[in-house]
Design a protein around this motif. Structure first.
Motif, short mmCIF file in Angstrom:
data_model
loop_
_atom_site.label_atom_id
_atom_site.label_comp_id
_atom_site.label_asym_id
_atom_site.label_seq_id
_atom_site.Cartn_x
_atom_site.Cartn_y
_atom_site.Cartn_z
N LEU A 100 1.94 -15.17 -16.03
CA LEU A 100 1.14 -16.39 -15.88
C LEU A 100 1.41 -17.37 -17.01
N MET A 101 1.52 -16.87 -18.22
CA MET A 101 1.79 -17.74 -19.35
C MET A 101 3.14 -18.43 -19.21
N ARG A 102 4.10 -17.76 -18.59
CA ARG A 102 5.42 -18.36 -18.39
C ARG A 102 5.44 -19.35 -17.22
N LEU A 103 4.67 -19.06 -16.20
CA LEU A 103 4.77 -19.85 -14.98
C LEU A 103 3.89 -21.10 -15.00
N ILE A 104 2.73 -21.03 -15.67
CA ILE A 104 1.83 -22.19 -15.68
C ILE A 104 2.45 -23.28 -16.54
N PRO A 105 2.77 -24.44 -15.97
CA PRO A 105 3.49 -25.47 -16.72
C PRO A 105 2.74 -26.03 -17.92
N VAL A 106 1.40 -25.94 -17.93
CA VAL A 106 0.63 -26.55 -19.01
C VAL A 106 0.60 -25.69 -20.27
N VAL A 107 1.09 -24.45 -20.20
CA VAL A 107 1.12 -23.58 -21.38
C VAL A 107 2.37 -23.90 -22.18
N PRO A 108 2.24 -24.43 -23.41
CA PRO A 108 3.43 -24.74 -24.21
C PRO A 108 4.30 -23.50 -24.44
N PHE A 109 5.61 -23.72 -24.44
CA PHE A 109 6.55 -22.61 -24.58
C PHE A 109 6.33 -21.87 -25.89
N PHE A 110 6.06 -22.62 -26.97
CA PHE A 110 5.84 -22.00 -28.28
C PHE A 110 4.62 -21.08 -28.25
N VAL A 111 3.56 -21.53 -27.57
CA VAL A 111 2.34 -20.73 -27.48
C VAL A 111 2.60 -19.45 -26.71
N ALA A 112 3.36 -19.55 -25.62
CA ALA A 112 3.67 -18.38 -24.81
C ALA A 112 4.56 -17.40 -25.56
N ASN A 113 5.26 -17.85 -26.59
CA ASN A 113 6.07 -16.95 -27.42
C ASN A 113 5.26 -16.34 -28.56
N LEU A 114 4.33 -17.12 -29.09
CA LEU A 114 3.61 -16.71 -30.31
C LEU A 114 2.44 -15.78 -30.02
N LEU A 115 1.59 -16.15 -29.06
CA LEU A 115 0.37 -15.38 -28.81
C LEU A 115 0.62 -13.92 -28.45
N PRO A 116 1.58 -13.62 -27.56
CA PRO A 116 1.81 -12.20 -27.24
C PRO A 116 2.16 -11.37 -28.47
N ALA A 117 2.92 -11.95 -29.40
CA ALA A 117 3.27 -11.21 -30.61
C ALA A 117 2.05 -10.96 -31.47
N LEU A 132 9.02 -32.18 -11.95
CA LEU A 132 8.37 -30.87 -12.02
C LEU A 132 7.01 -30.89 -11.34
N TRP A 133 6.36 -32.05 -11.30
CA TRP A 133 5.01 -32.14 -10.75
C TRP A 133 4.99 -32.58 -9.29
N GLU A 134 6.17 -32.73 -8.69
CA GLU A 134 6.22 -33.05 -7.26
C GLU A 134 5.72 -31.86 -6.45
N PRO A 135 5.00 -32.12 -5.33
CA PRO A 135 4.41 -31.01 -4.55
C PRO A 135 5.42 -29.96 -4.12
N GLN A 136 6.62 -30.39 -3.73
CA GLN A 136 7.62 -29.43 -3.26
C GLN A 136 8.16 -28.55 -4.38
N VAL A 137 7.93 -28.96 -5.63
CA VAL A 137 8.37 -28.17 -6.77
C VAL A 137 7.23 -27.37 -7.37
N ILE A 138 6.12 -28.04 -7.66
CA ILE A 138 4.99 -27.36 -8.30
C ILE A 138 4.31 -26.38 -7.35
N GLY A 139 4.41 -26.65 -6.03
CA GLY A 139 3.78 -25.77 -5.05
C GLY A 139 4.29 -24.34 -5.13
N PRO A 140 5.61 -24.12 -5.02
CA PRO A 140 6.12 -22.75 -5.14
C PRO A 140 5.81 -22.11 -6.50
N ILE A 141 5.82 -22.89 -7.58
CA ILE A 141 5.52 -22.34 -8.90
C ILE A 141 4.07 -21.87 -8.95
N LEU A 142 3.16 -22.68 -8.38
CA LEU A 142 1.76 -22.27 -8.34
C LEU A 142 1.58 -21.04 -7.45
N GLY A 143 2.41 -20.95 -6.42
CA GLY A 143 2.38 -19.75 -5.58
C GLY A 143 2.78 -18.51 -6.36
#
Length: 246
Positions: A152-169, A215-226
């Motif tokens: 979820l941290m990787r797929l949700i676009p609003v989670v900054p990449f740095f945060v998704a790397n730092l918090l798990p550690a 990235l925020w177009e429905p045809q793109v963000i839709g599958p990612i949200l799926g």
């Protein structure tokens, strides 16, 4: 008489463990204020011919240079990760560009993970283990749903990449799970940015800049949200069964 050196004190050893993460944070702050104008699409437009000529003359050299530069950008949280991803598509096409982007970004993520785990993460995880309050419950719940939460941290676009790397550690997740979810979880976003880069030459020819809002177009963000919903499904099922507390 032979002189003996005093053993390294625990305090000094602890300070040394924090140095890699401190170096990353300092580099990120300095880079934010000094490198933004250089790691940009304007720079890529200006160096377009040089990069293409170098690619044609030394393909392997450009691949290795690209992965190394992208790794440094991610590992030190420098500005320009999106530009680097688009550049991968521009230089290498959709398939190879996506592969190189994923490899470089994953290696950079691993570097941040180990820097945080070696220093602050070790002490913080120990404190969470010894506590009996909310933090211990959060850590326990995270570990019971580790793969799903990391995806979820990787797929949700609003989670900054740095945060998704730092918090798990910092909370002590297993590296193999972090590596697995990083390599797979960043692929959808990498494909989108690489795809934008494939048509970058035509965009430059029109005197325009690439539109990252794709990235925020429905045809793109839709599958990612799926995919996000699919990753969250095990957590939801456990919660409904009442067998796990998260």
């Amino acid at each position: 008489m032979k002189e003996t050196t005093a053993p390294e004190t625990p305090q000094k050893s602890g300070m040394l463990r924090h140095m890699p993460l401190v170096a990353i944070l300092i580099a990120a702050i300095v880079g934010y204020f000094t490198l933004g104008e250089y790691l940009s699409f304007d720079t890529l437009r200006e160096q377009r011919g040089t990069l293409l000529a170098f690619r044609d003359a030394n393909y392997l050299g450009l691949v290795l240079s690209f992965i190394a530069i992208y790794f440094i950008i991610v590992a030190f949280s420098l500005p320009g990760a999106a530009v680097a991803s688009v550049t991968g598509g521009f230089l290498f096409g959709l398939g190879l560009g996506t592969a190189f982007n994923v490899i470089a970004a994953s290696l950079g993520a691993f570097a941040i993970f180990f820097a945080a785990r070696w220093g602050l993460g070790r002490s913080l995880a120990a404190k969470m283990d010894s506590s009996d309050g909310t933090f211990k419950k959060i850590k326990t719940g995270l570990h019971e749903n580790e793969i799903s939460v990391l995806f979820l941290m990787r797929l949700i676009p609003v989670v900054p990449f740095f945060v998704a790397n730092l918090l798990p550690a910092l909370v002590g997740v297993k590296f193999r799970n972090f590596a697995f979810t990083t390599l797979l979880g960043i692929i959808p976003g990498a494909i989108v940015f690489t795809w934008i880069g494939v048509g970058l030459g035509e965009v430059f020819d029109r005197g325009e800049s690439p539109d990252l809002s794709l990235l925020w177009e429905p045809q793109v963000i839709g599958p990612i949200l799926g995919l996000c919903a699919l990753a969250a499904l095990p957590i939801v099922i456990k919660a409904l069964r009442g067998k796990k507390e998260f």
